[in-house]
Design a protein around this motif. Sequence first.
Motif, PDB file in Angstrom:
ATOM      1  N   ALA A 164       1.444   4.912   8.973  1.00 27.39           N
ATOM      2  CA  ALA A 164       2.366   4.513   7.987  1.00 27.39           C
ATOM      3  C   ALA A 164       3.747   4.619   8.522  1.00 27.39           C
ATOM      4  O   ALA A 164       4.327   5.566   9.069  1.00 27.39           O
ATOM      5  CB  ALA A 164       2.213   5.493   6.689  1.00 27.39           C
ATOM      6  N   ALA A 165       4.680   3.721   8.283  1.00 31.47           N
ATOM      7  CA  ALA A 165       6.193   3.637   8.388  1.00 31.47           C
ATOM      8  C   ALA A 165       6.610   4.257   7.340  1.00 31.47           C
ATOM      9  O   ALA A 165       6.475   3.986   6.227  1.00 31.47           O
ATOM     10  CB  ALA A 165       6.415   1.924   8.524  1.00 31.47           C
ATOM     11  N   LEU A 166       7.778   5.087   7.670  1.00 32.22           N
ATOM     12  CA  LEU A 166       8.692   5.809   6.946  1.00 32.22           C
ATOM     13  C   LEU A 166      10.230   5.117   6.759  1.00 32.22           C
ATOM     14  O   LEU A 166      10.313   4.225   7.616  1.00 32.22           O
ATOM     15  CB  LEU A 166       8.698   7.070   7.299  1.00 32.22           C
ATOM     16  CG  LEU A 166       7.476   7.925   7.260  1.00 32.22           C
ATOM     17  CD1 LEU A 166       7.691   9.570   7.727  1.00 32.22           C
ATOM     18  CD2 LEU A 166       6.691   7.941   5.662  1.00 32.22           C
ATOM     19  N   PHE A 174       6.631   4.236   1.351  1.00 30.00           N
ATOM     20  CA  PHE A 174       6.546   5.193   0.640  1.00 30.00           C
ATOM     21  C   PHE A 174       7.340   6.661   1.103  1.00 30.00           C
ATOM     22  O   PHE A 174       7.485   6.653   2.307  1.00 30.00           O
ATOM     23  CB  PHE A 174       4.947   5.669   0.358  1.00 30.00           C
ATOM     24  CG  PHE A 174       4.377   4.781  -0.589  1.00 30.00           C
ATOM     25  CD1 PHE A 174       4.409   4.533  -1.873  1.00 30.00           C
ATOM     26  CD2 PHE A 174       3.506   3.890   0.239  1.00 30.00           C
ATOM     27  CE1 PHE A 174       3.714   3.676  -2.566  1.00 30.00           C
ATOM     28  CE2 PHE A 174       2.957   2.908  -0.608  1.00 30.00           C
ATOM     29  CZ  PHE A 174       2.990   2.721  -1.995  1.00 30.00           C
ATOM     30  N   GLU A 175       7.410   7.703   0.266  1.00 26.42           N
ATOM     31  CA  GLU A 175       7.985   9.001   0.577  1.00 26.42           C
ATOM     32  C   GLU A 175       6.962   9.568   1.415  1.00 26.42           C
ATOM     33  O   GLU A 175       5.694   9.396   1.190  1.00 26.42           O
ATOM     34  CB  GLU A 175       8.554   9.809  -0.461  1.00 26.42           C
ATOM     35  CG  GLU A 175       9.917   9.264  -0.952  1.00 26.42           C
ATOM     36  CD  GLU A 175      10.446   9.940  -1.956  1.00 26.42           C
ATOM     37  OE1 GLU A 175      10.034  11.325  -2.137  1.00 26.42           O
ATOM     38  OE2 GLU A 175      11.372   9.497  -2.859  1.00 26.42           O
ATOM     39  N   PHE A 176       7.291  10.342   2.384  1.00 28.00           N
ATOM     40  CA  PHE A 176       6.190  11.140   3.349  1.00 28.00           C
ATOM     41  C   PHE A 176       5.157  12.021   2.453  1.00 28.00           C
ATOM     42  O   PHE A 176       4.168  11.856   2.537  1.00 28.00           O
ATOM     43  CB  PHE A 176       7.054  12.078   4.209  1.00 28.00           C
ATOM     44  CG  PHE A 176       6.216  13.046   5.139  1.00 28.00           C
ATOM     45  CD1 PHE A 176       5.241  12.219   5.988  1.00 28.00           C
ATOM     46  CD2 PHE A 176       6.360  14.299   5.107  1.00 28.00           C
ATOM     47  CE1 PHE A 176       4.628  13.087   6.858  1.00 28.00           C
ATOM     48  CE2 PHE A 176       5.679  15.016   6.062  1.00 28.00           C
ATOM     49  CZ  PHE A 176       4.683  14.408   7.006  1.00 28.00           C
ATOM     50  N   GLU A 177       5.808  12.637   1.337  1.00 29.08           N
ATOM     51  CA  GLU A 177       5.112  13.593   0.353  1.00 29.08           C
ATOM     52  C   GLU A 177       4.270  12.491  -0.436  1.00 29.08           C
ATOM     53  O   GLU A 177       3.125  13.183  -0.864  1.00 29.08           O
ATOM     54  CB  GLU A 177       6.138  14.458  -0.298  1.00 29.08           C
ATOM     55  CG  GLU A 177       6.891  15.306   0.569  1.00 29.08           C
ATOM     56  CD  GLU A 177       8.233  14.629   1.258  1.00 29.08           C
ATOM     57  OE1 GLU A 177       8.466  13.486   0.604  1.00 29.08           O
ATOM     58  OE2 GLU A 177       8.679  15.265   2.041  1.00 29.08           O
ATOM     59  N   VAL A 206      -1.002  11.810  -3.446  1.00 28.95           N
ATOM     60  CA  VAL A 206      -2.259  10.601  -3.886  1.00 28.95           C
ATOM     61  C   VAL A 206      -3.483  11.095  -3.023  1.00 28.95           C
ATOM     62  O   VAL A 206      -4.362  10.872  -3.880  1.00 28.95           O
ATOM     63  CB  VAL A 206      -1.728   9.366  -3.363  1.00 28.95           C
ATOM     64  CG1 VAL A 206      -2.696   8.259  -3.611  1.00 28.95           C
ATOM     65  CG2 VAL A 206      -0.317   8.778  -3.918  1.00 28.95           C
ATOM     66  N   ALA A 207      -3.607  11.755  -2.014  1.00 21.89           N
ATOM     67  CA  ALA A 207      -4.653  12.116  -1.462  1.00 21.89           C
ATOM     68  C   ALA A 207      -5.296  13.354  -2.328  1.00 21.89           C
ATOM     69  O   ALA A 207      -6.527  13.217  -2.638  1.00 21.89           O
ATOM     70  CB  ALA A 207      -4.418  12.712  -0.029  1.00 21.89           C
TER      71      ALA A 207
END
Length: 243
Positions: free
Chosen positions: A141-143, A200-203, A208-209
């Motif tokens: 994922a891109a941050l 999305f933010e890293f956290e 969501v997981a």
Amino acid sequence: MKKDKHIDPYKHVAFIYPDIMDFVDYKWWAKYIYSITVNHLKKSPSVLELGAGNCKMAAYLSEDYKDYIASDISLSMLSGSVCKINKVCCDMTALPFNKKFDLIFSAFDSINYLTSKAKLQTLFQQVYSNLTDEGIFAFDAALINNSYKLQKVAETSGNFNGIKYYRKSKFYPVSRIHKNIFRIYFSDKVITEIHTQKIFEFETYFEVAEKCNLYVADCLKAFTYRKAKATSDRVQFIMKRKT
């Protein structure tokens, strides 16, 4: 009830995609994906790739993982592939399979094309339902730092097989939406195609997981074996089902 018409988000960019991605070493990338997944998997695992595009990655990775299905929402992208593997055109948030996979993965921030937490959660739920008990879900994922860096080269152009194109990158920090706007000059028409991503933010991925009974088994700075941080440009996740 009238069925929704399938929308192909890469219908026109598919014609110039090989040129856009010419800088990518797919062979090296496939080796990297193999190296971070193989020790989590049983012998001869079943593999599902999400967002496989024109199957350049699949061509290499399927040499190691023989039981392989490449999927993508864009029929135009899949049709442009000469790779002789099983291909399925489908939305990653509505997987049509009646089997489970040992490895489900996506690459090159395909997951960022899900533009809301609700869609991200739907994907994770789909993965949970289609993953074997001991299987893994791998994706990058891109941050936000990646989006800021891309603004330094916000406009690019090219010519591929006689098709001229221009690409403009726009990032909107408040909404965390990143758009790539393509202007493509075919011989008989000019097309504008807009690709929208959510940064999305890293956290968020961890949160969501958790809601979907998945957990993060590992999280690396993409293309490395070092632990990821919220300040990384891209991150590589490996998730598993909770037991």
